[in-house]
Design a protein around this motif. Structure first.
Motif, short mmCIF file in Angstrom:
data_model
loop_
_atom_site.label_atom_id
_atom_site.label_comp_id
_atom_site.label_asym_id
_atom_site.label_seq_id
_atom_site.Cartn_x
_atom_site.Cartn_y
_atom_site.Cartn_z
N GLU A 262 0.83 -1.21 0.00
CA GLU A 262 0.00 0.00 0.00
C GLU A 262 0.86 1.25 0.00
N ARG A 291 -2.19 -1.22 -3.33
CA ARG A 291 -3.33 -0.34 -3.12
C ARG A 291 -2.83 1.10 -2.98
N ARG A 293 -4.01 4.90 -1.89
CA ARG A 293 -5.03 5.77 -1.28
C ARG A 293 -4.51 7.20 -1.32
#
Length: 448
Positions: A262, A291, A293
């Motif tokens: 991430e 991921r 974000r």
């Protein structure tokens, strides 16, 4: 007697009786006299103060004499007169500004001598003299009041310094947070707050505070941080820096390319370096299996770069304000902007990583998700099912609050979705957006 001007005007007699001049004009007379305590004040000066920015009546001198008589009934021979003027006689220590000056001078000496406990005690006593805005309600004393406010800010900073020297970091931090909230242009207060947070073991918050201070100074004064604030910032970075990337992006790109789980991104704008860094990862898409974000300010919510990242697979949200710029990679490294226009600093300290990721998560929880729009499609196809449901509810008379309940989303999300729809339609109001939605057949399609 005790005369108090560090707040609403009041006088205490030797017996402790509180005298608060009720009538406006006699109170203004007393305030002018205390502003020039123990000095003769001319009748013209007194009239200017009493009728400050008002029309001076023809009976001003006669009225002034009546106000003097009223005050003498309470102050006795302390109020003296002579041809052409008056004065109030104040003994040493009777005026709160005199006591303030004595305590402040003693505290400064104690700080210089390293007697921090004594300095803290005297600074606390000095600051306790304030009961509000100095000479509250008397516009003619605005310059003196501003000077006293600056003194209060300086003494608060000194008290924080004393607390930090004594290891009372939490008290210093609380004091400085309150000070920067009420005096956002005090660079010294910001610098001490950065140092206090660093001393408290919160480097990420210290760096975010520096960014906030810099933004305030640029926005309000159009100036960069001065030497004291820059030095505090460098101290936070200098003690934790493990790798500096001057000008070159190679180090950041390599670190991002090594991510396996991430990447968290906090960005102050659509074209800031954190976004540019992750957009360099791949021209067509972001790395599979990682991921992403992304947090950005609401002001750039509808920008092309954010929409492109969202379409590429990033989870994008926006909030009213993003506290700092940062990249967090796999929960093991943080990239923060270096002091200056070029370069970045890589941190691997667990404290920095945990604090930065924690700050990200707190903002993320309240941020509003960005719904990507495929700009290659026709406008009619851009509206999502949820947006159609929302439009139908609002056009049928639902409030934002009731629509939020029915759709299972927050009121803030409702308002952000409406703003997105208005932007896509080129509407300047909700009513105009409704009309345009009907013209395009969006609501008719929902009804069928």
């Amino acid at each position: 007697m005790q005369f108090h001007v560090l707040g609403p005007l009041e006088v205490r007699t030797p017996h402790g009786t509180l005298l608060e001049p009720r009538a406006t004009k006699p109170a203004a007379l007393l305030a002018v006299l205390l502003l020039h305590a123990n000095a003769w004040v001319s009748i013209d000066q007194l009239i200017e103060g009493i009728w400050h920015e008002q029309v001076v009546p023809a009976s001003a001198v006669r009225n002034l004499r009546s106000y003097v008589c009223r005050l003498r009934r309470e102050l006795g021979d302390r109020l003296e007169g002579r041809p052409g003027g008056y004065r109030i006689r104040v003994l040493p220590g009777e005026l709160d500004t005199d006591r303030l000056e004595t305590l402040a001078s003693s505290a400064r000496t104690a700080m210089t001598d390293g007697a921090h406990a004594i300095a803290a005690e005297r600074l606390f006593a000095a600051l306790a003299l304030w009961r509000g805005r100095p000479f509250d309600g008397f516009a003619f004393a605005a310059t003196t009041a501003s000077t006293l406010d600056e003194t209060r800010c300086e003494l608060t900073c000194l008290l924080a310094e004393a607390y930090l020297a004594l290891g009372r970091v939490a008290e210093a931090t609380a004091l400085l947070r309150d000070l920067t909230e009420h005096n956002p242009l005090s660079e010294g207060a910001w610098a001490r707050l950065v140092r206090a947070l660093h001393q408290a073991g919160k480097p990420a918050e210290a760096l975010a505070t520096y960014d906030q201070a810099k933004a305030v100074l640029l926005r309000e004064l159009d100036v960069e941080p001065g030497p004291e604030l820059v030095a505090a910032h460098r101290k936070v970075l200098g003690n934790r820096t493990l790798g500096l990337v001057p000008g070159s992006v190679t180090g950041i790109d390599a670190l991002l390319a090594s991510a396996t789980s991430e990447i968290l991104v906090m960005s102050a704008g659509a074209n800031s370096w954190p976004l540019e860094a992750i957009r360099r990862i791949g021209r067509g898409n972001l790395r599979n299996g990682v991921r992403y974000r992304v947090l950005c300010p609401d002001a750039v919510r509808l920008s092309g770069p954010l929409n492109s990242l969202s379409l590429a697979g990033a989870d994008v949200r926006t909030d009213a304000e993003v506290p700092m710029e940062a990249l967090v990679i796999d929960g093991t490294a943080v990239v923060l902007p270096a002091d200056g226009s070029a370069g970045a600093t890589i941190f691997r300290s667990p404290g920095v990583v945990t604090a930065t990721a924690g700050l990200f998560e707190r903002v993320w929880q309240a941020a509003v998700p960005l719904i990507p729009a495929d700009l290659s499609r026709a406008d009619d196809e851009v509206l999502t099912h949820r947006e159609r449901d929302l439009l139908a509810l609002l056009c049928s008379g639902s409030t934002d609050e009731s629509a939020a309940v029915k759709l299972g989303i927050s009121v803030r999300t409702v308002r952000r979705m409406v703003a997105d729809i208005m932007n896509r339609l080129g509407a300047r109001s909700r009513f105009q957006a409704g009309v345009k939605a009907v013209d395009r057949g969006w609501l008719l399609e929902k009804a069928s």
